[in-house]
Design a protein around this motif. Sequence first.
Motif, mmCIF file in Angstrom:
data_model
loop_
_atom_site.group_PDB
_atom_site.id
_atom_site.type_symbol
_atom_site.label_atom_id
_atom_site.label_comp_id
_atom_site.label_asym_id
_atom_site.label_seq_id
_atom_site.Cartn_x
_atom_site.Cartn_y
_atom_site.Cartn_z
ATOM 1 N N ARG A 1 60.964 -25.478 1.626
ATOM 2 C CA ARG A 1 61.045 -26.731 0.839
ATOM 3 C C ARG A 1 60.242 -26.849 -0.124
ATOM 4 N N LEU B 1 61.443 -14.182 5.936
ATOM 5 C CA LEU B 1 62.089 -14.602 4.455
ATOM 6 C C LEU B 1 61.936 -13.784 3.477
ATOM 7 N N HIS C 1 63.168 -21.314 9.190
ATOM 8 C CA HIS C 1 64.619 -21.779 9.124
ATOM 9 C C HIS C 1 64.643 -22.040 7.545
ATOM 10 N N GLU C 2 64.096 -22.636 6.799
ATOM 11 C CA GLU C 2 64.222 -23.149 5.481
ATOM 12 C C GLU C 2 62.890 -23.605 4.586
ATOM 13 N N THR D 1 66.406 -16.845 4.793
ATOM 14 C CA THR D 1 65.925 -16.474 5.977
ATOM 15 C C THR D 1 67.017 -15.884 6.954
ATOM 16 N N TYR E 1 65.788 -18.123 -1.716
ATOM 17 C CA TYR E 1 64.884 -17.916 -0.532
ATOM 18 C C TYR E 1 66.001 -17.861 0.526
ATOM 19 N N MET F 1 69.351 -19.440 6.733
ATOM 20 C CA MET F 1 69.472 -20.629 5.826
ATOM 21 C C MET F 1 69.149 -19.841 4.495
ATOM 22 N N ILE F 2 69.639 -20.671 3.482
ATOM 23 C CA ILE F 2 69.347 -20.012 1.927
ATOM 24 C C ILE F 2 68.999 -21.357 1.224
ATOM 25 N N GLN F 3 67.889 -21.299 0.277
ATOM 26 C CA GLN F 3 67.381 -22.529 -0.361
ATOM 27 C C GLN F 3 67.198 -21.897 -2.061
#
Length: 78
Positions: free
Chosen positions: A71, A36, A68-69, A14, A12, A1-3
Amino acid sequence: MIQLSLDGKRLYVTNSLLSPWDRQFYPDLVAKGSQLVRVDVAEDGSLEINKDFIVDYGAEPDGPVLAHEARYPGEQDS
């Protein structure tokens, strides 16, 4: 996952997607935990992994766990 951070300066990443998929396709990841990492985004758009920001969720006290992600406070789902 990316954010991507709200200011667009940090990405970020993972190596875990969804727990059911991780269990089915990546059993070693489930057994060892995920990581991460932070990728810094420069003004020119170039990317560089921040070697000072790597989180190993396999080393968590109740781990290993999967990340996972990310926030951010105040961020709302669209």
